[in-house]
Design an enzyme around this catalytic site. Structure first.
Site, short mmCIF file in Angstrom:
data_model
loop_
_atom_site.label_atom_id
_atom_site.label_comp_id
_atom_site.label_asym_id
_atom_site.label_seq_id
_atom_site.Cartn_x
_atom_site.Cartn_y
_atom_site.Cartn_z
N LYS A 1 0.85 -1.19 0.00
CA LYS A 1 0.00 0.00 0.00
C LYS A 1 0.89 1.24 0.00
CE LYS A 1 -4.03 -2.05 2.24
NZ LYS A 1 -5.00 -1.94 3.36
N HIS B 1 2.30 6.75 2.70
CA HIS B 1 1.67 8.06 2.64
C HIS B 1 2.34 9.07 3.58
CE1 HIS B 1 -0.33 7.32 6.45
NE2 HIS B 1 -0.85 6.20 5.97
N HIS C 1 3.18 8.21 7.18
CA HIS C 1 4.35 7.37 7.36
C HIS C 1 5.63 8.20 7.26
CE1 HIS C 1 1.51 4.12 5.69
NE2 HIS C 1 1.61 3.95 6.98
#
Length: 650
Positions: free
Chosen positions: A153, A156, A159
């Site tokens: 994933k 983003h 993070h």
């Protein structure tokens, strides 16, 4: 008074914090004047906002001495305070006393201390001892959990912030002598791994997986969701149709049979079955999952290394044993903390003195465990393994409720020894973070884009650009610094706008400006060409100019800045200090010239600049930055432009 005693220590560069000597000196001088103990006074001596207000200050009301107005007390104490070798007569400013350190003694203490300690200046290993009086009891241990991306994933903005802030906090506690364990708690479990495994069978490429595992897994995850998404929409429509037919009193058996076939052939059902095999320990399923995870971690390590980030352990949701989660659920039930709610298991925290925390879902109606249950199991597991004294979760503020519920439930379960040692270090959002090619997917995208932008800035001066030995590497380091400094510029909890233009500017308080400041100090040292022994034996009494004195005062406060950062846990505490110090340096170069000065003056000034370079280097490394020695950039009155530092007149 105490000056004779302190003067015996003053020649030593072994002290951790030079300002502590002055605190002791002031406390000893002020104790008989105020009638308060030295310890009370010492603890109330505070930093000043600006150097014109002194090096340390004391608010008269803080001593709580009745009888006179604070302003009158400050004036009296100022008159009665005995001037010493280290500290002059304090100045009374309303209810405040302003203490100014005597420049000559401060310079002779601070500069040699920095030159001797080098990278250790500002650190204090004693702060991490369990018992300062008995070092054999060992160091305190802290776990810092940060970054924690989800495999397959996007990496983003949350993070990114967690990675930068968490890396700083780990460095900070190490500087304070703690035993630091860095953990990356990956999102590496769940039904999406069933989707991934099936997606790889259909769309996977061994070559692409080996070359870019994170990117390739994301790509095939997107592809299979293009299939599963429409399937789920149709299934939803069929369920609604069955509901309407049933409400009309008509037979739904054929529709239900068709729905069963539809669900059985769906990608989500195949993924659920695959993940069930994974949970049951099927060797083939485990091998595929393990390969995806291991390849992703290898790639993550390479990317984190560019940010000077490393981890002691890559943990994850997969590492929490099912039996540990079951034990947590059983303990909650046995203690009467949890309750049944329409087939689900919840903890109503409002019944346990925490109304704001509401109800926490522990188990769904189908009996499956949730993220919260895993976190409970992981927290207790970590305490059993590491016996930590503190554990910090560096997680976005959107998770405030989740973590507050976690800590409260741990307490209610009887794990107060764990919950009391847990802390959530929260941060705000990054707004508008995207690359030129679209929405950000991974950290590499961010770093690539900023590096390209830095490269463009460097190309604006073609003549000087040709002199750069390795422009791509220089642009990469400057770009990484730009990203990290922009993230640290405000308080953690504040949101900020992701701006390529602003972060890559060489004007103002930016990462590139900080790198330039360090590179310029390195350039001065190279041009001076003085042996280390000449610098260390310099006659520091020649540093009498106000620019030199004020720079020494700023350098003296660096250990205090580090200790203050331990209280605030804010990168900006360190960053704002570094910018203030570099501004002072910038205004000093025309006054404190090195090349062309008298040889002895040259040595003294070089000692001062080397001390400043060391502190700047220490601060940048504490923040997780890589200080460059030759940045091949230089400022001009209107902007910073690509230029070789070898042309600098210093």
């Amino acid at each position: 008074m105490a000056s004779a005693e302190i003067s015996t220590e003053r020649g030593s560069s072994d002290i951790n914090n030079p300002v502590d000597l002055y605190r002791h000196e002031i406390a000893k001088g002020l104790a008989p004047v105020t009638g308060k103990s030295e310890n009370e006074i010492y603890d109330r001596l505070a930093w000043t906002q600006t150097l014109d207000k002194g090096d340390l200050g004391l608010a008269a009301p803080s001593l709580r001495i009745p009888g006179k107005k604070p302003a009158e007390q400050a004036a009296e104490w100022s008159e009665q305070y005995p001037e010493s070798e280290l500290v002059g007569k304090p100045t009374a400013s309303g209810p405040f006393l302003q203490f100014f350190f005597k420049p000559a003694a401060l310079t002779k203490l601070v500069v040699p201390s920095i030159l001797k300690k080098r990278a250790a200046y500002g650190t204090n290993a004693k702060l991490g001892l369990r018992d300062e009086a008995d070092p054999s009891k060992g160091r305190k241990r802290i776990i810092v959990e940060f970054s924690s991306p989800n495999i397959a994933k996007p990496f983003h903005a949350g993070h990114l912030r967690s990675t930068i802030i968490g890396g700083f906090l780990a460095n900070l506690y190490e500087a304070a002598g703690w035993d630091v364990i860095r953990i990356n708690y990956l999102g590496d479990w769940g039904r999406q791994f069933g989707l991934l495994a099936n997606a790889f069978k259909q769309y996977g490429s061994e070559e692409l997986l080996e070359r870019d595992p994170i990117g390739h897994l994301f790509d095939i995850y997107v592809e299979i969701n293009k299939v599963s998404g429409p399937q789920e929409s149709i299934i939803k429509e069929r369920k609604e149709e069955i509901k309407q037919v049933a409400e009309a009193g008509n037979d739904t058996s054929e529709l239900e049979a068709a729905l069963v076939k539809l669900e059985a052939s769906s990608e989500n059902e195949k993924a659920r079955q695959y993940f069930k095999r994974l949970e049951d320990g099927d060797p083939d399923a485990r091998a595929v999952w393990s390969r995806f995870r291991d390849l992703s971690i290898t790639k993550y390590k390479q990317t984190y290394a560019r940010l000077n980030i490393h981890y002691d352990y890559y943990s994850g949701e997969s590492q929490v044993e099912l039996e540990r989660m079951e034990q947590a659920a059983s303990r909650l039930k046995e203690s009467g903390v949890s309750e049944d709610s329409k087939g689900a298991i919840i903890v109503d925290l409002s019944k346990h003195g925490a109304k704001k925390l509401g109800k926490a879902l522990v188990k769904k109606t189908d009996g499956s465990s949730l993220y919260l249950t895993r976190d409970i199991g992981e927290a207790t597991k970590r305490y059993e393994l590491y016996k930590f004294d503190k554990m910090i979760y560096v997680v976005a503020s959107q998770q405030d409720l989740h973590l507050a519920q976690l800590f409260k439930i741990l307490e209610l379960m009887g794990h107060r020894e764990v919950s009391d040692k847990c802390q959530h270090v929260a941060f705000g959002m990054v707004l508008g973070m995207s690359t030129r090619k679209g929405t950000v997917k991974f950290l590499d995208d961010i770093l690539r884009d900023v590096g390209e932008k830095m490269h463009e800035v460097m190309r604006t001066n073609a003549t000087k650009y040709e002199q750069v030995e390795n422009p791509e590497q220089t642009a990469d380091i400057l770009g990484i610094t730009a990203v990290m400094v922009q993230d640290m510029t405000g308080k953690r909890i504040n949101n900020y706008e992701f701006s390529l233009e602003r972060m890559t500017s060489f004007e103002g308080d930016t990462g590139p400006y900080l790198q330039y400041a360090h590179a310029r100090l390195c350039s001065i040292g190279r041009k001076a060409g003085l042996p280390r022994e000449d610098i260390e034996s310099a006659d520091l009494s020649l540093l009498t100019e106000s620019h030199a004195v004020n720079l020494v005062r700023a350098l003296a406060s660096w250990p205090d800045v580090v200790q203050n950062a331990l209280k605030t846990l804010e990168p900006v505490t360190v960053l704002s200090y570094l910018f203030r110090m570099t501004h002072m340096l910038s205004s000093s170069y025309d006054v404190l010239k090195v090349i062309g000065s008298d040889p002895e003056v040259m040595k003294a000034r070089m000692a001062l600049y080397e001390a400043a370079r060391q502190v700047l280097n220490n601060g940048m490394r504490l923040l997780g930055l890589s200080p460059v020695e030759r940045s091949d950039i230089r400022s001009s009155p209107d902007r910073m432009a690509t230029e070789s530092l070898t042309n600098s007149r210093m």
